[in-house]
Design a protein around this motif. Sequence first.
Motif, PDB file in Angstrom:
ATOM      1  N   ALA A   2       0.827  -1.193   0.000  1.00  0.00           N
ATOM      2  CA  ALA A   2       0.000   0.000   0.000  1.00  0.00           C
ATOM      3  C   ALA A   2       0.867   1.251   0.000  1.00  0.00           C
ATOM      4  CB  ALA A   2      -0.883   0.000   1.234  1.00  0.00           C
ATOM      5  N   THR A   5      -0.899   7.118   2.994  1.00  0.00           N
ATOM      6  CA  THR A   5      -2.150   7.823   2.864  1.00  0.00           C
ATOM      7  C   THR A   5      -1.952   9.245   2.359  1.00  0.00           C
ATOM      8  OG1 THR A   5      -3.298   6.499   4.471  1.00  0.00           O
ATOM      9  CG2 THR A   5      -4.004   8.763   4.269  1.00  0.00           C
ATOM     10  N   ALA A   6      -1.001   9.951   2.891  1.00  0.00           N
ATOM     11  CA  ALA A   6      -0.721  11.309   2.441  1.00  0.00           C
ATOM     12  C   ALA A   6       0.786  11.468   2.440  1.00  0.00           C
ATOM     13  CB  ALA A   6      -1.358  12.334   3.368  1.00  0.00           C
ATOM     14  N   HIS A 144     -13.054   9.365  15.395  1.00  0.00           N
ATOM     15  CA  HIS A 144     -12.790   7.951  15.090  1.00  0.00           C
ATOM     16  C   HIS A 144     -12.045   7.349  16.276  1.00  0.00           C
ATOM     17  CE1 HIS A 144     -12.182   4.279  13.104  1.00  0.00           C
ATOM     18  NE2 HIS A 144     -11.409   4.628  12.100  1.00  0.00           N
ATOM     19  N   LEU A 151      -6.557  11.575  12.060  1.00  0.00           N
ATOM     20  CA  LEU A 151      -7.378  11.930  10.902  1.00  0.00           C
ATOM     21  C   LEU A 151      -7.374  13.444  10.689  1.00  0.00           C
ATOM     22  CD1 LEU A 151     -10.448   9.537  11.096  1.00  0.00           C
ATOM     23  CD2 LEU A 151      -8.201   9.191  10.080  1.00  0.00           C
ATOM     24  N   VAL A 154      -4.138  14.174   8.964  1.00  0.00           N
ATOM     25  CA  VAL A 154      -4.167  13.768   7.553  1.00  0.00           C
ATOM     26  C   VAL A 154      -4.982  14.772   6.743  1.00  0.00           C
ATOM     27  CG1 VAL A 154      -5.014  12.037   5.924  1.00  0.00           C
ATOM     28  CG2 VAL A 154      -3.879  11.299   8.021  1.00  0.00           C
ATOM     29  N   HIS A 155      -6.154  15.139   7.259  1.00  0.00           N
ATOM     30  CA  HIS A 155      -7.009  16.078   6.531  1.00  0.00           C
ATOM     31  C   HIS A 155      -6.288  17.419   6.355  1.00  0.00           C
ATOM     32  CE1 HIS A 155     -10.787  17.543   4.927  1.00  0.00           C
ATOM     33  NE2 HIS A 155     -10.788  18.559   5.771  1.00  0.00           N
ATOM     34  N   LEU A 231      -2.849   4.840   7.195  1.00  0.00           N
ATOM     35  CA  LEU A 231      -4.075   4.436   7.883  1.00  0.00           C
ATOM     36  C   LEU A 231      -4.435   3.019   7.477  1.00  0.00           C
ATOM     37  CD1 LEU A 231      -6.268   7.614   7.155  1.00  0.00           C
ATOM     38  CD2 LEU A 231      -4.955   7.161   9.226  1.00  0.00           C
ATOM     39  N   HIS A 232      -5.078   2.308   8.377  1.00  0.00           N
ATOM     40  CA  HIS A 232      -5.641   0.998   8.041  1.00  0.00           C
ATOM     41  C   HIS A 232      -6.749   0.683   9.030  1.00  0.00           C
ATOM     42  CE1 HIS A 232      -5.803  -2.958   6.194  1.00  0.00           C
ATOM     43  NE2 HIS A 232      -5.977  -3.457   7.406  1.00  0.00           N
ATOM     44  N   ASN A 233      -7.844   0.146   8.522  1.00  0.00           N
ATOM     45  CA  ASN A 233      -8.991  -0.213   9.368  1.00  0.00           C
ATOM     46  C   ASN A 233      -9.333  -1.677   9.136  1.00  0.00           C
ATOM     47  OD1 ASN A 233     -10.251   2.549  10.489  1.00  0.00           O
ATOM     48  ND2 ASN A 233      -9.366   2.889   8.452  1.00  0.00           N
ATOM     49  N   GLU A 234      -9.071  -2.497  10.164  1.00  0.00           N
ATOM     50  CA  GLU A 234      -9.240  -3.941  10.005  1.00  0.00           C
ATOM     51  C   GLU A 234     -10.692  -4.336   9.797  1.00  0.00           C
ATOM     52  OE1 GLU A 234      -7.591  -6.118  13.276  1.00  0.00           O
ATOM     53  OE2 GLU A 234      -5.761  -4.920  13.310  1.00  0.00           O
ATOM     54  N   MET A 235     -11.613  -3.702  10.508  1.00  0.00           N
ATOM     55  CA  MET A 235     -13.027  -4.093  10.517  1.00  0.00           C
ATOM     56  C   MET A 235     -13.175  -5.588  10.817  1.00  0.00           C
ATOM     57  SD  MET A 235     -14.520  -1.224   9.977  1.00  0.00           S
ATOM     58  CE  MET A 235     -14.253   0.394   9.235  1.00  0.00           C
ATOM     59  N   GLY A 360     -12.450  -1.058  16.668  1.00  0.00           N
ATOM     60  CA  GLY A 360     -12.727  -1.400  15.277  1.00  0.00           C
ATOM     61  C   GLY A 360     -11.480  -1.823  14.529  1.00  0.00           C
TER      62      GLY A 360
ATOM     63  N   PRO B  93     -18.216   6.306  15.230  1.00  0.00           N
ATOM     64  CA  PRO B  93     -18.388   5.783  13.866  1.00  0.00           C
ATOM     65  C   PRO B  93     -18.967   4.379  13.801  1.00  0.00           C
ATOM     66  CG  PRO B  93     -16.104   5.611  14.491  1.00  0.00           C
ATOM     67  CD  PRO B  93     -16.822   6.180  15.676  1.00  0.00           C
ATOM     68  N   GLN B  97     -19.195   1.125  10.987  1.00  0.00           N
ATOM     69  CA  GLN B  97     -18.332  -0.026  11.276  1.00  0.00           C
ATOM     70  C   GLN B  97     -19.117  -1.326  11.399  1.00  0.00           C
ATOM     71  OE1 GLN B  97     -16.480   1.777  14.761  1.00  0.00           O
ATOM     72  NE2 GLN B  97     -14.472   1.544  13.810  1.00  0.00           N
ATOM     73  N   ILE B 101     -17.733  -4.677   9.783  1.00  0.00           N
ATOM     74  CA  ILE B 101     -17.216  -5.748  10.636  1.00  0.00           C
ATOM     75  C   ILE B 101     -18.002  -7.038  10.379  1.00  0.00           C
ATOM     76  CG2 ILE B 101     -17.055  -6.522  13.044  1.00  0.00           C
ATOM     77  CD1 ILE B 101     -16.292  -3.603  13.768  1.00  0.00           C
ATOM     78  N   CYS B 106     -12.173  -4.937   5.383  1.00  0.00           N
ATOM     79  CA  CYS B 106     -11.236  -3.904   5.820  1.00  0.00           C
ATOM     80  C   CYS B 106     -11.208  -2.772   4.799  1.00  0.00           C
ATOM     81  CB  CYS B 106      -9.839  -4.486   6.035  1.00  0.00           C
ATOM     82  SG  CYS B 106      -9.010  -5.035   4.543  1.00  0.00           S
ATOM     83  N   VAL B 107     -10.893  -1.585   5.260  1.00  0.00           N
ATOM     84  CA  VAL B 107     -10.696  -0.440   4.363  1.00  0.00           C
ATOM     85  C   VAL B 107      -9.459   0.298   4.844  1.00  0.00           C
ATOM     86  CG1 VAL B 107     -13.099  -0.103   3.678  1.00  0.00           C
ATOM     87  CG2 VAL B 107     -12.229   1.053   5.707  1.00  0.00           C
ATOM     88  N   ARG B 108      -8.690   0.818   3.895  1.00  0.00           N
ATOM     89  CA  ARG B 108      -7.480   1.523   4.319  1.00  0.00           C
ATOM     90  C   ARG B 108      -7.847   2.859   4.972  1.00  0.00           C
ATOM     91  NH1 ARG B 108      -4.551   1.104  -0.070  1.00  0.00           N
ATOM     92  NH2 ARG B 108      -3.912  -0.912   0.733  1.00  0.00           N
ATOM     93  N   GLU B 109      -8.636   3.649   4.270  1.00  0.00           N
ATOM     94  CA  GLU B 109      -8.938   4.995   4.779  1.00  0.00           C
ATOM     95  C   GLU B 109     -10.397   5.087   5.194  1.00  0.00           C
ATOM     96  OE1 GLU B 109      -7.826   8.187   2.291  1.00  0.00           O
ATOM     97  OE2 GLU B 109      -5.789   7.447   1.973  1.00  0.00           O
ATOM     98  N   PRO B 112     -14.494   9.257   9.604  1.00  0.00           N
ATOM     99  CA  PRO B 112     -15.803   9.552  10.186  1.00  0.00           C
ATOM    100  C   PRO B 112     -15.855  11.012  10.657  1.00  0.00           C
ATOM    101  CG  PRO B 112     -14.656   7.744  11.330  1.00  0.00           C
ATOM    102  CD  PRO B 112     -13.645   8.502  10.534  1.00  0.00           C
ATOM    103  N   HIS B 131      -7.166  10.416  -1.799  1.00  0.00           N
ATOM    104  CA  HIS B 131      -6.297   9.986  -2.887  1.00  0.00           C
ATOM    105  C   HIS B 131      -6.838   8.757  -3.618  1.00  0.00           C
ATOM    106  CE1 HIS B 131      -2.410  11.981  -1.095  1.00  0.00           C
ATOM    107  NE2 HIS B 131      -3.406  12.827  -1.275  1.00  0.00           N
TER     108      HIS B 131
END
Lengths: 371, 218
Positions: A2, A5-6, A144, A151, A154-155, A231-235, A360, B93, B97, B101, B106-109, B112, B131
């Motif tokens: 990957a 992110t920025a 978050h 975040l 990053v923004h 950034l990474h969000n496992e979910m 999360g 958020p 989620q 879940i 999964c999502v990188r970016e 919320p 991006h």
Amino acid sequence: MASPTATSAARLAACDCLTPFGDAAATHAALLRGERALQPSPVLGREGGDAVPLALLPGRALDETNPPAWLQSLATLLAPVAGPAWGTARRPVCVTSSNFGVGSLHALRCTGEAGHAAHGTPHGSVELVRRALGWGENVAIFSHACVSAHLGLVHASRLLEAGVAEEVLVVSYDFLSPFVAGGFHALKILNTDFPAPYQDRAAGSIGLGDGAGYAVLSRGRGDLSIEAHSLHNEMYHFTANKPDGAGFAAALAPLAAVAAGRRLWVKGHGTGTLEAGRLEATAVALAFPGAPLVGWKGSLGHTLGSCGIVELAIAAAALRSGRTPGTVGSASPTFTDAVALAPFDNTAFDGAVCASNAFGGAHAAFLLSHA
Amino acid sequence: MLERFIQAVRTDAPGAEEPAATRVRLKDRFAPGAVRRMTQLGLFVGAVLGELQPGEDDALVYATQFGEGRALEGYLDSFPSASPTLFQTSIHPSGAQQGLIGRQRCVREFFPLAGGNQLVATAVQAALLAHAERVLFCGGEERGTWLVPHAAASDRAFAFALALTRTPEAGALGRLALEPAADVAGALALPDWFELLHNRRPFAGAAAPGWRLELEWR
């Protein structure tokens, strides 16, 4: 692999934080001395309950007042960067938090005083701050959980990168309340045996702390630079990470690529939960072999959505002074040999990676270095 | 000017539907048994977002002013024996989620956003600055109960999800743009934004002081 992110570097034109020790300089000095701000405190404030480790600002009660008592502390913190143009389209503000003023809703529920409600929502809490500090209306609000501050950074970097902002003020604040202390205690991860070693508990344990901070990001002003974010969000699960540590690795890999060949130290998330600590320490050792890993929540407690910016301010103080505080409140054995328990000289290092994690399976990290 | 092109839109206007009815209506959109643990907002957002098939490389932007109003109310009611489940689901958020879940996506970016009058402007800004090749912009509200008279929970329910790309690929449904405009003042509230999407109505006007938003449909 990957991409980050920025990637456009943003300068850190100003940055400070507020913890029970004081500003970033005072907090950095206290951490170097190995001091611990966490103190056993009743989890529900004046309603009592188990004693859990909380690090509150001196003199601040856990129970919320109307208006919130933390407002003056936040205004004092931000006084050095006060100015009439914040909150305009070219000088926007990003406010981040996981709590905002939610302690006011707990106070509303307990006391029935309707006046608390106005500060209880994220927008209500930020409006209170906005008016107090004289900002305009261009205020973005990110929430978050414990990667919130990242975040905002990053923004802000992207606003600068796109040329739509001249400078961006990122502000984060999380002040504890029975709402959040009670919630974490319900999850059974606050250490009621504090200060007994957390390692004796099956899941480890954490402390919580009041914390606030700010950063002014600029394209050309400042001696430090945030070079890249990831950034990474496992979910995967609300309160657990993937057992193979893939989320930690995914967040660190883009920064390792950017920083290849450079000597770094790593400020980890390091709340004190054992499984997440093991996964983080392992992932850091793989992504940044030989890099010392430190964490400061064993002293400051977890400042939740604001930890990213509170710890950025401390990391900046460490880079400027040449001394990095060790992992206060921890002891051998550590998860990996890279965990630095004692302070060390960082003058031979090129910069630092600062990482945070959240509910999360959210991960965020950035690379901080001399500009 | 910041702009992207709308490739897909999903909306849900459930009116005064109660959570139990929502579970029945949307249960087929989620894994068996998952809906029992989901909030109403989690069901609304999870359903519309799920139709856009989120992927790891998508950037996800989520906007809600009040979030999980009922979970928040329930959590506050649970004191002094604070509920761990309601604590988790009342965190900001969680509405976005829960579905992800459940689907293990999964999502990188993931950005919320909360906020009042500036929420739409700042969320659109985050979406247009991302991006990623594809950005999914979703949001919504659920109706609260005892927090509504205190203006601390939403008095209406809705959900939306948009798929946005950089280029006007064949079949693009519309265009979303944000441009600086020094003389512009005003705001576009989240419920009004939802109505624009739900009714496919165009818009050109203030999203925030200094920012003009354009929403065009083809």
